[in-house]
Design an enzyme around this catalytic site. Structure first.
Site, short mmCIF file in Angstrom:
data_model
loop_
_atom_site.label_atom_id
_atom_site.label_comp_id
_atom_site.label_asym_id
_atom_site.label_seq_id
_atom_site.Cartn_x
_atom_site.Cartn_y
_atom_site.Cartn_z
N CYS A 283 39.49 50.19 27.29
CA CYS A 283 39.10 49.29 28.38
C CYS A 283 39.74 49.61 29.74
CB CYS A 283 39.31 47.84 28.00
SG CYS A 283 40.67 47.47 26.91
N ARG B 46 47.33 54.37 17.79
CA ARG B 46 48.32 53.29 17.70
C ARG B 46 49.28 53.61 16.57
NH1 ARG B 46 43.97 48.31 18.20
NH2 ARG B 46 42.92 49.13 20.05
N GLN C 272 36.69 53.92 18.22
CA GLN C 272 36.03 52.63 18.41
C GLN C 272 34.63 52.83 18.99
OE1 GLN C 272 39.08 50.83 20.99
NE2 GLN C 272 39.36 49.28 19.42
N ASP D 73 33.17 51.41 21.26
CA ASP D 73 33.59 50.50 22.31
C ASP D 73 32.55 50.40 23.41
OD1 ASP D 73 35.53 48.76 23.00
OD2 ASP D 73 37.08 50.25 23.36
N HIS E 267 32.05 48.02 27.32
CA HIS E 267 32.52 46.98 28.22
C HIS E 267 31.42 46.64 29.20
CE1 HIS E 267 36.19 48.84 26.60
NE2 HIS E 267 36.55 47.58 26.52
N LYS F 82 37.64 35.42 21.58
CA LYS F 82 36.70 36.37 21.00
C LYS F 82 35.91 35.74 19.86
CE LYS F 82 40.43 38.32 18.17
NZ LYS F 82 40.99 39.54 17.56
N HIS G 106 34.19 42.66 26.20
CA HIS G 106 34.52 43.77 25.30
C HIS G 106 33.71 43.59 24.03
CE1 HIS G 106 38.62 44.35 27.35
NE2 HIS G 106 38.23 43.15 27.77
#
Length: 649
Positions: A341, A370, A388, A390, A392, A476, A522
């Site tokens: 992000c 991570r 991910q 992902d 946005h 979320k 997100h």
């Protein structure tokens, strides 16, 4: 109303009067004896209490049984205490860390001193637990001063409980006692040990005290318990089936992925078949995203430390993540990307934006890193490097709900195509009693939470609300999906964020010619490709949907004389995007069929003298057997119809 009476509001809205000091169990008894026999705990004004704890003020009360999530959690927490009581009886002098309930069962972290526990002792411990359970000892709650709590555990020499007490405020400390066992605990617990009818201790593992590798390694004993022996039997059958479906086992057998100590723990290596499966998932979602107006972007695997300081990720996760990478330039540090992000915020910011440009939807299959503790790594479900799906969405405040609903539609499309039809949407909100865990003010949080609740209501989703489960920057919607074995997994998440646009000073020029902040959504329908693939493998036991299967067909020549004809068939199928291979080993056809079944190849195409003469193939379907003869063109049409139907349901 008498000063000695209180009003109790039940979940159906009815209000009943009871004397002060009444308990959840007494309320249950006033309704029916059958209910009272099954009540494990009570939810009082939203907080789970012991069923035998007195209620002294007007309250909203829900009675919890085994059928309630909080009821099960209380049951398993109490079982952890029963485990500790059994251990103390069998191994005097043992010391205890923590013993919580978990999603399925419980564990207790234990310091056995010089004694080594290897798992062979579990049956003896189980028998002791059942023996103690039959005593039907009450779980008794006692308030205790900090000084008395310290004195008690100093006398026992239990440094772990003393460590926990050190962080507690005087006046908030409680002990729980059952039988001959006393533990530091805030509860709640079931009324007595007699509710626990069946116990199974599952395995032994190591766990550092407080998850810190610098601390002592304790022995973690996992277990599960039930109010009926029949339920334990059913659970153990499910565990056996789960072993057969274990994604680590099937991933190895189907040659999808592997790990290498030299590459590093928690860093999966995708083999050709697994890579093909990944690419099909990516292609599937990209097509859906393209139709929904997403734009694909690509960002680096690293970013300047300052980027994550701006986003707040470094402050929240920096100490527990991969450490900064220093460059030859003095004071310059980079981080392995923990999130996509912040990078997408900078892409948005690269040029001025107008209200007419919004919404802008950036999507990326971005790999992030991570540092998970080594003891927490588990196949593909818990890794240190993962991709991910992902995206946005940058939108105006008046567009938030509409965009949120569109994302819900996308998530549900993904679930439908992959056979996940049993799910609950969890609305994850901030903890109103612990706001310091989160960034941003009340106004933004209230708007974001309201948008999620309204969107979920409009879509008619089956929802549960969990306080304290929000991300640090916003609430979320998490989709909790049940697999074929009834296990629940968190797959797919949508988050509303007013904070990052503010931190990155993102702007657009509104119709009033003034600058405004966009809102950021997100979303990740898969969550991560690694975890999603793991869950999918276990859900379908490696029998992937035909469109997703990395090896869709296997051509089996009866002898080497028919390999040339097999090659002709293979080429035609390949031209029609049907992937597979030719088994040209010098083996009997029966062996080739068995091996294809083991590999879970959806279709076997057998070619021999008759097939070559007729220009056909004999088709067998995995798990079903012979389908008859097809011309190659007929099979292509049949194959594509199956895929078309599965993706258009």
């Amino acid at each position: 109303m008498s000063n000695n009476l209180i009003n109790i509001t039940l979940p159906d809205g009815s209000v009943r009067e009871y004397e002060k000091g009444t308990t959840g169990l007494q309320i249950a008894l006033s309704i029916s004896e059958g209910l009272a026999r099954n009540v494990l705990a009570a939810k009082v004004n939203g907080e789970v209490w012991d069923a035998i704890r007195p209620i002294n003020n007007d309250a909203e009360v829900a009675l919890l049984t085994w059928n309630d999530k909080d009821g099960k959690s209380t049951f398993w927490h109490s079982s952890a205490h029963l485990l500790a009581e059994a251990l103390e009886a069998l191994y005097p002098g043992v010391k205890f860390g923590i013993g919580p309930s978990i999603e399925t069962g419980f564990y207790y972290d234990v310091d056995f001193g010089d004694k080594q526990i290897d798992g062979t002792e579990l049956e003896t411990i189980e028998k002791k637990m059942v023996e103690l359970a039959r005593q039907k000892n009450e779980y008794i709650r006692k308030d205790i001063s900090k000084s008395d709590a310290i004195a008690y555990f100093e006398e026992k020499g239990d440094e772990y409980k003393l460590d926990l007490i050190d962080r507690l405020e005087d006046g908030t400390i409680t002990f729980y006692e059952q039988g001959n066992f006393v533990d530091l605990c805030r509860g709640p617990h079931i009324p007595n040990t007699g509710f626990i009818k069946a116990v199974k201790l599952l395995n032994v593992a190591g766990a550092y005290w407080k998850g810190d590798e610098k601390n002592k390694m304790l022995t973690r004993i996992y277990g599960v318990s039930f109010p009926k022996a029949k339920e334990l039997t059913e659970y153990l059958k499910m565990l056996e089936e789960a072993k057969k479906r274990d994604h680590r086992k099937l991933g190895r057998e189907l040659e999808l992925f592997t790990f290498s100590e030299k590459v590093g723990m928690g860093l999966p290596l995708w083999l050709p078949k697994g890579t093909l499966l990944r690419e099909r998932l990516v292609s599937f979602l990209k097509k859906a995203q393209d139709k929904s107006g997403y734009q694909q972007v690509v960002t680096p695997h690293i970013g300047h430390k300052a980027l994550y300081e701006t986003s707040g990720h470094y402050e929240k996760y920096g100490k527990d993540s991969f450490q900064p990478i220093a460059t030859p330039h003095e004071g310059e540090e980079f981080l392995l990307k923990p999130m996509n992000c912040p990078h997408h915020c900078e892409i948005y910011k690269h040029k001025p934006r107008s209200y007419k440009d919004l919404p802008i939807r950036y999507a990326e299959f971005g790999t992030v890193y991570r540092y998970e503790q080594s003891g927490e790594l588990h196949g593909l479900t818990r890794v240190r490097g993962f991709t991910q799906d992902d995206a946005h969405i940058f939108c105006r405040p008046d567009q938030v709900k509409e965009e949120f609903i569109k994302v819900i539609d996308l998530v549900l499309y993904v679930f439908k195509a992959l056979g996940f039809d049993d799910y609950t949407a969890q609305i994850s909100l901030r903890d109103p009693e612990n706001k310091e865990k989160y960034i941003g003010g009340d106004d933004a949080w209230n708007k974001a939470e309201a948008a999620i609740v309204e969107a979920a209501e409009e879509k008619g989703l089956d929802t549960v609300t969990e306080l304290g489960e929000a991300a640090f920057y916003g609430p979320k919607l998490d989709f909790m999906v049940k697999d074929a074995l009834g296990r629940s997994w968190q797959l797919g998440t949508i988050q509303v964020d007013y904070q990052l646009p503010d931190r990155f000073q993102l702007e657009y020029v509104g119709s009033d010619n003034q600058k405004h902040r966009p809102v950021m959504i997100h979303r990740a329908p898969f969550g991560s490709l690694e975890r999603f693939v793991a869950v999918l493998i276990e859900h379908c036991a490696g029998n992937f949907p035909l469109w997703l299967s990395p090896e869709q067909i296997n051509i089996l020549p009866i002898s080497e004389k028919f390999i040339e004809y097999a090659n002709t068939i293979h080429q035609l199928l390949d031209e029609n995007d049907i992937s597979g291979s030719i088994d040209n080993r010098d083996e009997k056809i029966g062996r080739k069929i068995r091996d294809s079944e083991v590999k879970k190849v959806p279709f076997m195409l057998i070619v021999g003298e008759k097939e070559e003469a007729e220009g056909k193939v004999s088709v067998r379907k995995h798990g079903e057997g012979d389908l008859g003869s097809f011309t190659p063109e007929e099979f292509v049409k049949y194959f594509k119809n199956i895929i078309s139907e599965s993706l258009s349901k």
